[in-house]
Design a protein around this motif. Structure first.
Motif, PDB file in Angstrom:
ATOM      1  N   ARG A   4      63.272  -0.679  12.127  1.00  0.00           N
ATOM      2  CA  ARG A   4      63.352   0.637  11.494  1.00  0.00           C
ATOM      3  C   ARG A   4      62.359   1.597  12.137  1.00  0.00           C
ATOM      4  O   ARG A   4      62.649   2.754  12.366  1.00  0.00           O
ATOM      5  N   ARG A   5      61.163   1.100  12.430  1.00  0.00           N
ATOM      6  CA  ARG A   5      60.118   1.957  12.992  1.00  0.00           C
ATOM      7  C   ARG A   5      60.314   2.209  14.485  1.00  0.00           C
ATOM      8  O   ARG A   5      59.998   3.280  14.984  1.00  0.00           O
ATOM      9  N   ALA A   6      60.809   1.230  15.203  1.00  0.00           N
ATOM     10  CA  ALA A   6      60.850   1.328  16.664  1.00  0.00           C
ATOM     11  C   ALA A   6      62.182   1.801  17.234  1.00  0.00           C
ATOM     12  O   ALA A   6      62.209   2.353  18.340  1.00  0.00           O
ATOM     13  N   ALA A   7      63.258   1.614  16.515  1.00  0.00           N
ATOM     14  CA  ALA A   7      64.586   1.829  17.094  1.00  0.00           C
ATOM     15  C   ALA A   7      64.785   3.234  17.648  1.00  0.00           C
ATOM     16  O   ALA A   7      65.221   3.408  18.790  1.00  0.00           O
ATOM     17  N   ARG A   8      64.473   4.233  16.871  1.00  0.00           N
ATOM     18  CA  ARG A   8      64.690   5.610  17.346  1.00  0.00           C
ATOM     19  C   ARG A   8      63.739   5.973  18.482  1.00  0.00           C
ATOM     20  O   ARG A   8      64.122   6.680  19.415  1.00  0.00           O
ATOM     21  N   LEU A   9      62.521   5.492  18.411  1.00  0.00           N
ATOM     22  CA  LEU A   9      61.569   5.747  19.489  1.00  0.00           C
ATOM     23  C   LEU A   9      62.054   5.117  20.789  1.00  0.00           C
ATOM     24  O   LEU A   9      62.055   5.759  21.844  1.00  0.00           O
ATOM     25  N   PHE A  10      62.476   3.872  20.736  1.00  0.00           N
ATOM     26  CA  PHE A  10      62.979   3.188  21.929  1.00  0.00           C
ATOM     27  C   PHE A  10      64.188   3.923  22.489  1.00  0.00           C
ATOM     28  O   PHE A  10      64.312   4.101  23.708  1.00  0.00           O
ATOM     29  N   GLU A  11      65.088   4.344  21.618  1.00  0.00           N
ATOM     30  CA  GLU A  11      66.291   5.046  22.072  1.00  0.00           C
ATOM     31  C   GLU A  11      65.928   6.372  22.738  1.00  0.00           C
ATOM     32  O   GLU A  11      66.504   6.743  23.763  1.00  0.00           O
ATOM     33  N   ARG A  14      64.510   5.517  26.145  1.00  0.00           N
ATOM     34  CA  ARG A  14      65.595   5.052  27.026  1.00  0.00           C
ATOM     35  C   ARG A  14      66.383   6.229  27.575  1.00  0.00           C
ATOM     36  O   ARG A  14      66.666   6.302  28.769  1.00  0.00           O
ATOM     37  N   ARG A  15      66.724   7.174  26.721  1.00  0.00           N
ATOM     38  CA  ARG A  15      67.489   8.344  27.171  1.00  0.00           C
ATOM     39  C   ARG A  15      66.671   9.229  28.109  1.00  0.00           C
ATOM     40  O   ARG A  15      67.199   9.759  29.088  1.00  0.00           O
ATOM     41  N   ALA A  16      65.404   9.386  27.816  1.00  0.00           N
ATOM     42  CA  ALA A  16      64.549  10.227  28.657  1.00  0.00           C
ATOM     43  C   ALA A  16      64.303   9.597  30.026  1.00  0.00           C
ATOM     44  O   ALA A  16      64.021  10.308  30.996  1.00  0.00           O
ATOM     45  N   ALA A  17      64.428   8.282  30.113  1.00  0.00           N
ATOM     46  CA  ALA A  17      64.149   7.576  31.371  1.00  0.00           C
ATOM     47  C   ALA A  17      65.072   8.019  32.495  1.00  0.00           C
ATOM     48  O   ALA A  17      64.701   7.934  33.673  1.00  0.00           O
ATOM     49  N   ASP A  18      66.252   8.511  32.166  1.00  0.00           N
ATOM     50  CA  ASP A  18      67.176   8.992  33.200  1.00  0.00           C
ATOM     51  C   ASP A  18      66.693  10.275  33.853  1.00  0.00           C
ATOM     52  O   ASP A  18      67.068  10.579  34.987  1.00  0.00           O
ATOM     53  N   GLU A  25      59.018   4.903  33.740  1.00  0.00           N
ATOM     54  CA  GLU A  25      57.922   3.926  33.809  1.00  0.00           C
ATOM     55  C   GLU A  25      57.588   3.387  32.422  1.00  0.00           C
ATOM     56  O   GLU A  25      57.354   2.176  32.253  1.00  0.00           O
ATOM     57  N   LEU A  26      57.571   4.274  31.419  1.00  0.00           N
ATOM     58  CA  LEU A  26      57.315   3.837  30.044  1.00  0.00           C
ATOM     59  C   LEU A  26      58.404   2.887  29.573  1.00  0.00           C
ATOM     60  O   LEU A  26      58.121   1.846  28.970  1.00  0.00           O
ATOM     61  N   TRP A  27      59.671   3.215  29.859  1.00  0.00           N
ATOM     62  CA  TRP A  27      60.792   2.357  29.462  1.00  0.00           C
ATOM     63  C   TRP A  27      60.654   0.977  30.097  1.00  0.00           C
ATOM     64  O   TRP A  27      60.820  -0.042  29.428  1.00  0.00           O
ATOM     65  N   SER A  28      60.323   0.951  31.381  1.00  0.00           N
ATOM     66  CA  SER A  28      60.150  -0.333  32.073  1.00  0.00           C
ATOM     67  C   SER A  28      59.013  -1.135  31.452  1.00  0.00           C
ATOM     68  O   SER A  28      59.133  -2.348  31.263  1.00  0.00           O
ATOM     69  N   THR A  29      57.929  -0.477  31.116  1.00  0.00           N
ATOM     70  CA  THR A  29      56.791  -1.149  30.482  1.00  0.00           C
ATOM     71  C   THR A  29      57.180  -1.696  29.112  1.00  0.00           C
ATOM     72  O   THR A  29      56.842  -2.837  28.778  1.00  0.00           O
ATOM     73  N   LEU A  30      57.886  -0.899  28.330  1.00  0.00           N
ATOM     74  CA  LEU A  30      58.337  -1.372  27.015  1.00  0.00           C
ATOM     75  C   LEU A  30      59.214  -2.612  27.148  1.00  0.00           C
ATOM     76  O   LEU A  30      59.069  -3.576  26.394  1.00  0.00           O
ATOM     77  N   GLN A  31      60.120  -2.608  28.108  1.00  0.00           N
ATOM     78  CA  GLN A  31      61.018  -3.747  28.304  1.00  0.00           C
ATOM     79  C   GLN A  31      60.248  -4.986  28.761  1.00  0.00           C
ATOM     80  O   GLN A  31      60.496  -6.090  28.280  1.00  0.00           O
ATOM     81  N   ARG A  32      59.312  -4.804  29.687  1.00  0.00           N
ATOM     82  CA  ARG A  32      58.496  -5.948  30.144  1.00  0.00           C
ATOM     83  C   ARG A  32      57.672  -6.513  28.994  1.00  0.00           C
ATOM     84  O   ARG A  32      57.561  -7.735  28.840  1.00  0.00           O
ATOM     85  N   ASN A  33      57.085  -5.629  28.196  1.00  0.00           N
ATOM     86  CA  ASN A  33      56.273  -6.093  27.070  1.00  0.00           C
ATOM     87  C   ASN A  33      57.116  -6.824  26.035  1.00  0.00           C
ATOM     88  O   ASN A  33      56.675  -7.838  25.474  1.00  0.00           O
ATOM     89  N   ARG A  34      58.318  -6.339  25.760  1.00  0.00           N
ATOM     90  CA  ARG A  34      59.202  -7.035  24.830  1.00  0.00           C
ATOM     91  C   ARG A  34      59.545  -8.427  25.356  1.00  0.00           C
ATOM     92  O   ARG A  34      59.566  -9.404  24.607  1.00  0.00           O
TER      93      ARG A  34
END
Length: 98
Positions: A4-11, A14-18, A25-34
């Motif tokens: 609930r807390r992370a879903a919208r932030l992650f989305e 993810r969209r801004a990464a394009d 870079e933030l998206w890649s870091t989030l994915q590696r950390n997950r």
């Protein structure tokens, strides 16, 4: 629930990464950390008993993707309790011996 807390932030990231190198870079870091977190959970689970899936950390990483919460709870209207039950059952079926 963290979804609930992370879903919208992650989305949003993810969209801004394009469109942004910094967001990418933030998206890649989030994915590696997950994935690192999923790996730690699976390593601990293996000390407690058998884990069935060969690529268990990848499977856990996939099931913990906040996009699943977005898709099923926010977009499709699932009850959060039903989502948690489904997610737990799916993880057990994929990762633990039957």
């Amino acid at each position: 629930m963290i979804g609930r807390r992370a879903a919208r932030l992650f989305e949003t990231v993810r969209r801004a990464a394009d469109d942004s190198e910094e967001a990418d870079e933030l998206w890649s870091t989030l994915q590696r950390n997950r994935h690192a977190g999923a790996t730690m959970v699976i390593e601990h689970a293996r000390t407690l008993g058998e884990v069935r899936a060969q690529a268990a950390a990848d499977v856990l990483w996939m099931y913990n993707d906040p996009a699943l919460y977005v898709a099923l709870v926010l977009d499709r209207g699932w009850d959060e309790t039903d989502f948690r039950r489904w997610l737990a059952a799916a993880m057990r079926a994929a990762l633990l011996p039957g």
